[in-house]
Design an enzyme around this catalytic site. Structure first.
Site, PDB file in Angstrom:
ATOM      1  N   VAL A  44      17.747   1.482  10.313  1.00 45.24           N
ATOM      2  CA  VAL A  44      16.559   2.059  10.949  1.00 45.24           C
ATOM      3  C   VAL A  44      15.319   1.810  10.093  1.00 45.24           C
ATOM      4  CG1 VAL A  44      15.477   4.183  11.788  1.00 45.24           C
ATOM      5  CG2 VAL A  44      17.917   3.787  12.185  1.00 45.24           C
ATOM      6  N   CYS A  45      15.454   1.974   8.788  1.00 41.34           N
ATOM      7  CA  CYS A  45      14.324   1.766   7.878  1.00 41.34           C
ATOM      8  C   CYS A  45      13.823   0.326   7.944  1.00 41.34           C
ATOM      9  CB  CYS A  45      14.722   2.116   6.445  1.00 41.34           C
ATOM     10  SG  CYS A  45      15.317   3.810   6.235  1.00 41.34           S
ATOM     11  N   THR A  46      14.737  -0.611   8.109  1.00 41.71           N
ATOM     12  CA  THR A  46      14.351  -2.022   8.195  1.00 41.71           C
ATOM     13  C   THR A  46      13.465  -2.262   9.409  1.00 41.71           C
ATOM     14  OG1 THR A  46      16.382  -2.696   7.062  1.00 41.71           O
ATOM     15  CG2 THR A  46      15.241  -4.388   8.358  1.00 41.71           C
ATOM     16  N   LEU A  49       9.796  -0.347   8.683  1.00 41.17           N
ATOM     17  CA  LEU A  49       8.856  -1.018   7.782  1.00 41.17           C
ATOM     18  C   LEU A  49       8.383  -2.337   8.361  1.00 41.17           C
ATOM     19  CD1 LEU A  49      10.172   1.191   5.839  1.00 41.17           C
ATOM     20  CD2 LEU A  49       9.281  -0.282   4.026  1.00 41.17           C
TER      21      LEU A  49
END
Length: 211
Positions: A44-46, A49
């Site tokens: 999810v973070c990928t 950002l």
């Protein structure tokens, strides 16, 4: 430390993927979106950002700098950035703070032990040029953020800071605004030459004044 809306946010100096950052100096007279993510090399973070990188021109149009953070190392960030760029077909040209000692996370209360153990949650801080906190949102680890909503809030804040209006539910740039109740009808007529529609005595709609 629990930050509340209107508080002056604390300054800090911390390492990042683009060198050491003194927050106040780096922010200058810009608005800032400071946002934390749980960990590098996570799915999810990928996507998050990468989306921020894609939206950088939209942030810049609004005089907004973006600053990400997790408790991973600079080395980890630099390796992961390659993945973000490959997956999202973008250039990550904004800094990611490496808060290994949790100094910033503690200052900004980004670690919620009952949600994630010793990792930063998905918190967003919108900070104005006077370094005052204007919005905070915290998401669960399983839910990626809606950065279009963050841009919408910035549009609302920048508009309502300069005109005697507020923005109604689901407002988008260019739509009608609400005249603040502190203005009398006579004052409103002078301030808003395009006129207004009094749905109720306390609910007066007017075209967006800076359009």
């Amino acid at each position: 430390m629990s930050l509340k809306l209107g508080d002056v946010v604390p300054n800090f100096t911390q390492a990042s993927s683009m060198g050491n950052i003194n927050f106040y100096e780096w922010a200058g007279d810009s608005w800032v979106v400071l946002f934390s993510h749980p960990a590098d090399y996570t799915p999810v973070c990928t996507t998050e950002l990468g989306e921020v990188a894609r939206l950088r021109p939209e942030f810049e149009k609004r005089n907004v700098k973006v600053l990400a953070l997790s408790v991973d190392s600079v080395e980890s960030h630099l390796g992961w950035i390659k993945d973000i760029e490959e997956v999202n077909n973008v250039k990550v040209d904004y800094p990611i703070l490496a808060d290994e000692d949790k100094k910033v996370s503690t200052l900004y209360d980004m670690i919620h032990p009952n949600s994630l153990n010793n990792l930063t949650v998905r918190t967003v801080f919108i900070i104005d040029p006077q370094k005052r906190l204007r919005l905070t949102m915290t998401y669960p680890a399983s839910t990626g953020r809606n950065f279009a909503e963050i841009l919408r809030v910035i549009d609302s804040l920048q508009l309502t800071d300069n005109y005697s209006v507020a923005t109604p539910a689901n407002w988008q740039e260019g739509q009608e605004c609400v005249i603040v109740p502190s203005l009398s009808d006579e004052e409103a007529k002078q301030k808003f030459p395009k006129g207004f529609n009094a749905v109720k005595p306390y609910l007066r709609l007017t075209p967006q004044p800076n359009k």
